[in-house]
Design an enzyme around this catalytic site. Sequence first.
Site, PDB file in Angstrom:
ATOM      1  N   GLU A 111       5.415   0.637  10.085  1.00 63.81           N
ATOM      2  CA  GLU A 111       5.919  -0.089   8.925  1.00 63.81           C
ATOM      3  C   GLU A 111       7.436  -0.278   8.985  1.00 63.81           C
ATOM      4  OE1 GLU A 111       5.381   0.519   4.085  1.00 63.81           O
ATOM      5  OE2 GLU A 111       5.081   2.186   5.469  1.00 63.81           O
ATOM      6  N   HIS A 141      10.211  -0.593   6.669  1.00 64.11           N
ATOM      7  CA  HIS A 141      10.293  -0.199   5.263  1.00 64.11           C
ATOM      8  C   HIS A 141      11.744   0.082   4.896  1.00 64.11           C
ATOM      9  CE1 HIS A 141       9.802   2.354   1.710  1.00 64.11           C
ATOM     10  NE2 HIS A 141       8.517   2.011   1.651  1.00 64.11           N
ATOM     11  N   ASP A 183       6.956  -4.574   5.276  1.00 62.80           N
ATOM     12  CA  ASP A 183       6.937  -4.227   3.856  1.00 62.80           C
ATOM     13  C   ASP A 183       7.988  -5.096   3.167  1.00 62.80           C
ATOM     14  OD1 ASP A 183       7.861  -2.842   1.398  1.00 62.80           O
ATOM     15  OD2 ASP A 183       6.420  -1.313   1.996  1.00 62.80           O
ATOM     16  N   GLU A 188       1.194  -4.178  -2.844  1.00 62.52           N
ATOM     17  CA  GLU A 188       1.475  -2.757  -2.986  1.00 62.52           C
ATOM     18  C   GLU A 188       2.394  -2.571  -4.184  1.00 62.52           C
ATOM     19  OE1 GLU A 188       2.348   0.707   0.159  1.00 62.52           O
ATOM     20  OE2 GLU A 188       4.093  -0.564  -0.216  1.00 62.52           O
TER      21      GLU A 188
END
Length: 296
Positions: A152, A154, A184, A268
């Site tokens: 990810e 992030h 993300d 999310e």
Amino acid sequence: MTEPRFEYGVSLYSYTGEYGVTMTLDDCVEDVADLGATGLEILGEAHVQDYPNPPAAWIDAWFARLERYGLTPTCYGSWVDTRRFGGRPMTVDEAVWQLETDIRLAATLGFRFVRPKLGVVTSDLEPDPVWEPATERVLDLAAEKGIVICPEIHWPSVIRSKVVDDYLAFIERTGTEHFGLLMDTGVFQTRMHHRRGGVASRLGEGSARPPEVPVVPVSDLEDVLDHVVHVQAKFYEIDDDLRDQYIPWAEFLEIILRRGWSGYLSSEYEGDYGVGRAADQLRRQHALIRRLVTPA
């Protein structure tokens, strides 16, 4: 805008404030289907009964649930806890065992992507060096099981960083088709959300954050989009007028539509907790995105 090629999904992480408290796994999955999503993302340790060895009855119920609601497993979240053993680092063999365990379980449950979350060694989330030799050793298993491993990107990592450069160099060196990037969208946040009851912080401030984290231009996505296999559509708050003051969705969607990116936008929600709040916010986000991508 161009007709979208992506599909809508939801990460069950969105229900963190209610899962196991006011909502069961069935409740969460039913809500995902009810809001019109078709993709389902989970966290192995959090959502699989008796992880990592779920009983056969649970696996049968899992597939029956997916069929009932018309859902496709998308991304399986794995946790490679490099600080599990006090006083010493995780070895490559131990990291390999964890990755193999999760790849096999993810494949058993019908997932295509595995997101390994590893311990980090820098403030901008550079992963423990064990990631590279361990990942290389499980590529054959990933190929056998039809899995793509996707770490990810992030916040507070940025796209133009050593973290991402190392991942791209790994793809180039190995020539693998079973390693990609998970983007993300929190990377593109223009200001920090202050969760009610939590520790307040802002971009560039806060003792738990690096001293300076630049706002990442959404245009940087162009540099890596060819390697992005899954998107966690991170968001914090959609207001009553379907506006997001944190994530620049119009800019993000313009790029993925123009480039013809196909895959799942897996919502999310990471905003304030409260009964029914995740369900409401997820619907607002999907309505916002659909409005932005629907031609006038």
